[in-house]
Write a protein that holds these residues in place. Structure first.
Motif, PDB file in Angstrom:
ATOM      1  N   GLN A 161       0.721  -1.285   0.132  1.00  0.00           N
ATOM      2  CA  GLN A 161      -0.081   0.015  -0.039  1.00  0.00           C
ATOM      3  C   GLN A 161       0.788   1.393  -0.065  1.00  0.00           C
ATOM      4  N   CYS A 178      -7.925   3.904   0.321  1.00  0.00           N
ATOM      5  CA  CYS A 178      -7.021   2.617   0.009  1.00  0.00           C
ATOM      6  C   CYS A 178      -7.423   1.607   0.811  1.00  0.00           C
ATOM      7  N   VAL A 214      -4.647  -4.455  -3.749  1.00  0.00           N
ATOM      8  CA  VAL A 214      -4.915  -3.223  -3.176  1.00  0.00           C
ATOM      9  C   VAL A 214      -5.707  -2.285  -3.987  1.00  0.00           C
TER      10      VAL A 214
END
Length: 245
Positions: A161, A178, A214
């Motif tokens: 991330q 995110c 992600v």
């Protein structure tokens, strides 16, 4: 673009094409589409661009958006375009669309196989409208899916991330959300919609950083500047003497 780069991109398209024709691939689309439509529930009247291998996901909005374009990266034979439902093939460093053309851009199986992620994101920045949004899906470095080369999520370079956030920031994007997704292990459990959905929801709570992918939603950073390269420089200064009267 080198021969090896083209070959890797072509292999990626083929593996994605085969994978999404399986029941496991359909399970992945089902789990990820729930996330995508929660972010973008209504795209009526908007222009939508899909970069990479996005055909299975673009169908969620094809009846809504004013324009939907599916673009593969690299070189793909014409016979494969119809099978992949792609509208065009584009270069990573130059997207053949006018600036500010799209309201929404979805990237799947794109960044991790691109020869230059920075160039690709810079091209995306140009064609995205100032009030537009980008969703980027990349393999998670901390997830199990990146460890298996039997799926398209095990191809290319996985990202943490932090890494993908930094790359987006360098590309003049501001990350709004995110998260990770795709918690069920490979193949067997994905065939059961009820079980895979239960595992997905449990993973969000128990292991929020360890999903297979992600997912980031970002907007353009209109006030950012392109960073300068720091280097050593020497300057020669000359003094000019002026005689005072």
């Amino acid at each position: 673009m080198t021969y090896d780069t083209v070959r890797i991109m072509l292999d990626e398209v083929r593996s994605a094409d085969v994978f999404y024709d399986t029941s496991a691939g359909a399970g992945v689309v089902r789990l990820l589409a729930r996330r995508l439509t929660a972010r973008w529930p209504d795209l009526r009247g908007l222009n939508l661009l899909g970069l990479g291998y996005t055909a299975p996901f673009l169908s969620e909005w094809r009846d809504q958006s004013a324009l939907t374009v599916a673009a593969h990266l690299g070189t793909v034979p014409d016979t494969m375009l119809h099978r992949h439902e792609a509208d065009c093939v584009v270069s990573c460093s130059h997207l053949p669309f006018p600036d500010l053309s799209f309201d929404r851009i979805l990237m799947v199986h794109a960044l991790e196989t691109a020869p230059s992620g920075r160039e690709l994101l810079r091209s995306v920045w140009k064609v995205l409208r100032d009030n537009g949004k980008l969703i980027l899906i990349v393999p998670n470095r901390r997830g199990l899916w990146a460890l298996s080369d039997t799926t398209p999520y095990g191809q290319g370079t996985p990202y943490s991330q932090r890494q993908v956030r930094r790359l987006l920031q360098e590309g003049m994007f501001h990350v709004e959300t995110c998260e990770t997704a795709l918690y069920p292990p490979l193949f067997p459990l994905l065939r059961s919609p009820r079980l895979s959905t239960a595992i997905e929801r449990a993973g969000e709570t128990v292991l929020p950083a360890c999903g297979g992918v992600v997912i980031l939603e970002a907007v353009k950073n209109l006030w950012g500047g392109v960073p300068l390269t720091v280097g050593k420089r020497t300057f020669s200064l000359r003094r000019r003497l002026v005689e005072a009267e």
